[in-house]
Design a protein around this motif. Structure first.
Motif, mmCIF file in Angstrom:
data_model
loop_
_atom_site.group_PDB
_atom_site.id
_atom_site.type_symbol
_atom_site.label_atom_id
_atom_site.label_comp_id
_atom_site.label_asym_id
_atom_site.label_seq_id
_atom_site.Cartn_x
_atom_site.Cartn_y
_atom_site.Cartn_z
ATOM 1 N N PRO A 153 0.833 -1.212 0.000
ATOM 2 C CA PRO A 153 0.000 0.000 0.000
ATOM 3 C C PRO A 153 0.862 1.253 0.000
ATOM 4 N N LYS A 154 0.357 2.313 -0.627
ATOM 5 C CA LYS A 154 1.123 3.553 -0.697
ATOM 6 C C LYS A 154 0.888 4.442 0.511
ATOM 7 N N ASP A 155 -0.261 4.378 1.133
ATOM 8 C CA ASP A 155 -0.584 5.237 2.260
ATOM 9 C C ASP A 155 -0.154 4.565 3.562
ATOM 10 N N LEU A 156 0.574 5.301 4.392
ATOM 11 C CA LEU A 156 1.073 4.726 5.647
ATOM 12 C C LEU A 156 -0.033 4.236 6.556
ATOM 13 N N SER A 157 -1.172 4.880 6.509
ATOM 14 C CA SER A 157 -2.275 4.471 7.391
ATOM 15 C C SER A 157 -2.759 3.058 7.073
ATOM 16 N N GLU A 158 -2.445 2.563 5.883
ATOM 17 C CA GLU A 158 -2.849 1.216 5.476
ATOM 18 C C GLU A 158 -1.737 0.186 5.708
ATOM 19 N N MET A 159 -0.605 0.633 6.243
ATOM 20 C CA MET A 159 0.543 -0.246 6.382
ATOM 21 C C MET A 159 0.826 -0.594 7.838
ATOM 22 N N SER A 160 1.288 -1.826 8.045
ATOM 23 C CA SER A 160 1.731 -2.236 9.376
ATOM 24 C C SER A 160 3.120 -1.662 9.621
ATOM 25 N N GLU A 161 3.565 -1.706 10.874
ATOM 26 C CA GLU A 161 4.899 -1.213 11.212
ATOM 27 C C GLU A 161 5.976 -1.988 10.453
ATOM 28 N N SER A 162 5.795 -3.289 10.309
ATOM 29 C CA SER A 162 6.804 -4.078 9.582
ATOM 30 C C SER A 162 6.805 -3.736 8.094
ATOM 31 N N GLU A 163 5.674 -3.387 7.526
ATOM 32 C CA GLU A 163 5.635 -2.962 6.119
ATOM 33 C C GLU A 163 6.322 -1.614 5.934
ATOM 34 N N ILE A 164 6.143 -0.716 6.892
ATOM 35 C CA ILE A 164 6.810 0.581 6.817
ATOM 36 C C ILE A 164 8.316 0.393 6.930
ATOM 37 N N ARG A 165 8.744 -0.430 7.869
ATOM 38 C CA ARG A 165 10.176 -0.718 8.028
ATOM 39 C C ARG A 165 10.742 -1.328 6.742
ATOM 40 N N SER A 166 10.009 -2.238 6.141
ATOM 41 C CA SER A 166 10.437 -2.871 4.900
ATOM 42 C C SER A 166 10.564 -1.833 3.780
ATOM 43 N N ARG A 167 9.611 -0.901 3.713
ATOM 44 C CA ARG A 167 9.680 0.166 2.709
ATOM 45 C C ARG A 167 10.941 0.995 2.917
ATOM 46 N N ILE A 168 11.222 1.361 4.156
ATOM 47 C CA ILE A 168 12.399 2.172 4.470
ATOM 48 C C ILE A 168 13.676 1.443 4.058
ATOM 49 N N ILE A 169 13.768 0.170 4.375
ATOM 50 C CA ILE A 169 14.958 -0.615 4.033
ATOM 51 C C ILE A 169 15.097 -0.737 2.523
ATOM 52 N N THR A 170 13.994 -0.959 1.836
ATOM 53 C CA THR A 170 14.022 -1.062 0.379
ATOM 54 C C THR A 170 14.441 0.249 -0.265
ATOM 55 N N LEU A 171 13.803 1.340 0.132
ATOM 56 C CA LEU A 171 14.077 2.635 -0.494
ATOM 57 C C LEU A 171 15.418 3.224 -0.090
ATOM 58 N N GLY A 172 15.662 3.339 1.197
ATOM 59 C CA GLY A 172 16.822 4.069 1.686
ATOM 60 C C GLY A 172 18.096 3.274 1.812
ATOM 61 N N PHE A 173 17.960 1.942 1.866
ATOM 62 C CA PHE A 173 19.124 1.107 2.139
ATOM 63 C C PHE A 173 19.293 -0.011 1.110
ATOM 64 N N GLY A 174 18.675 0.174 -0.053
ATOM 65 C CA GLY A 174 18.830 -0.776 -1.154
ATOM 66 C C GLY A 174 18.375 -2.177 -0.828
ATOM 67 N N GLY A 175 17.448 -2.303 0.125
ATOM 68 C CA GLY A 175 16.945 -3.614 0.515
ATOM 69 C C GLY A 175 17.852 -4.366 1.481
ATOM 70 N N ASP A 176 18.911 -3.726 1.937
ATOM 71 C CA ASP A 176 19.905 -4.375 2.797
ATOM 72 C C ASP A 176 19.613 -4.074 4.266
ATOM 73 N N GLU A 177 18.994 -5.010 4.951
ATOM 74 C CA GLU A 177 18.651 -4.814 6.362
ATOM 75 C C GLU A 177 19.891 -4.637 7.221
ATOM 76 N N ARG A 178 20.983 -5.311 6.870
ATOM 77 C CA ARG A 178 22.222 -5.161 7.641
ATOM 78 C C ARG A 178 22.747 -3.729 7.563
ATOM 79 N N LEU A 179 22.585 -3.090 6.412
ATOM 80 C CA LEU A 179 23.008 -1.698 6.250
ATOM 81 C C LEU A 179 22.138 -0.784 7.117
ATOM 82 N N PHE A 180 20.846 -1.045 7.137
ATOM 83 C CA PHE A 180 19.920 -0.283 7.982
ATOM 84 C C PHE A 180 20.319 -0.406 9.451
ATOM 85 N N ILE A 181 20.610 -1.619 9.897
ATOM 86 C CA ILE A 181 21.005 -1.859 11.289
ATOM 87 C C ILE A 181 22.338 -1.176 11.583
ATOM 88 N N ALA A 182 23.297 -1.269 10.671
ATOM 89 C CA ALA A 182 24.595 -0.602 10.858
ATOM 90 C C ALA A 182 24.403 0.909 10.961
#
Length: 159
Positions: free
Chosen positions: A2-31
């Motif tokens: 979903p595009k609207d945050l109100s329709e997304m769970s916290e894990s979906e928002i986190r996944s979006r952030i990792i995908t967009l800002g960290f190239g899908g690399d969760e280890r980079l997000f954690i670092a």
């Protein structure tokens, strides 16, 4: 997704952030957020705001990185009074409550934090901006202005 945050769970928002800002690399997000935690006063909250959360730039509604990989910035809001002490006296929109952004255009507004910000930019390969605020202002911006955010690390007591 979903595009609207109100329709997304916290894990979906986190996944979006990792995908967009960290190239899908969760280890980079954690670092990224661990390096932030290590360089900030104990108990400082870490919040991501802006297009990495919404996938829509405020200025023109374009998607994150619409001008190419690494072109969109990460807007990091630091929550707590201790971290606000790093800003110069003229570095506030609301003294003691909400700072101006520490960014490439104004690196001397919080000089002790700029090396951390620059090292994070090298780590993630994109601009990183810091702004410090109180929990009250963060909440008010969400409720009054609809500026949604994602809490990476909650602020601790006495932050």
């Amino acid at each position: 997704m979903p595009k609207d945050l109100s329709e997304m769970s916290e894990s979906e928002i986190r996944s979006r952030i990792i995908t967009l800002g960290f190239g899908g690399d969760e280890r980079l997000f954690i670092a990224f957020y661990r390096k932030l935690q290590q360089g900030l006063p104990e108990g400082t909250g870490i919040v991501l705001r802006g297009s990495v959360v919404t996938n829509k730039r405020h200025e023109d509604g374009q998607p994150f990185d619409s001008q190419g990989k690494g072109t969109s910035d990460l807007d990091v809001t630091l929550v707590g009074s201790k971290v606000m002490e790093a800003w110069s006296s003229d570095g506030y929109y609301i003294p003691g409550l909400h700072t101006k952004p520490l960014c490439d255009k104004d690196p001397n507004i919080a000089p002790s934090l700029n090396p951390l910000r620059e090292s994070l930019q090298k780590l993630v390969g994109r601009p990183v901006n810091f702004q410090a605020t109180s929990s009250l202002v963060l909440y008010g911006r969400d409720v009054l202005f609809g500026e949604q955010y994602y809490v990476v690390v909650p602020a601790g007591e006495g932050a």
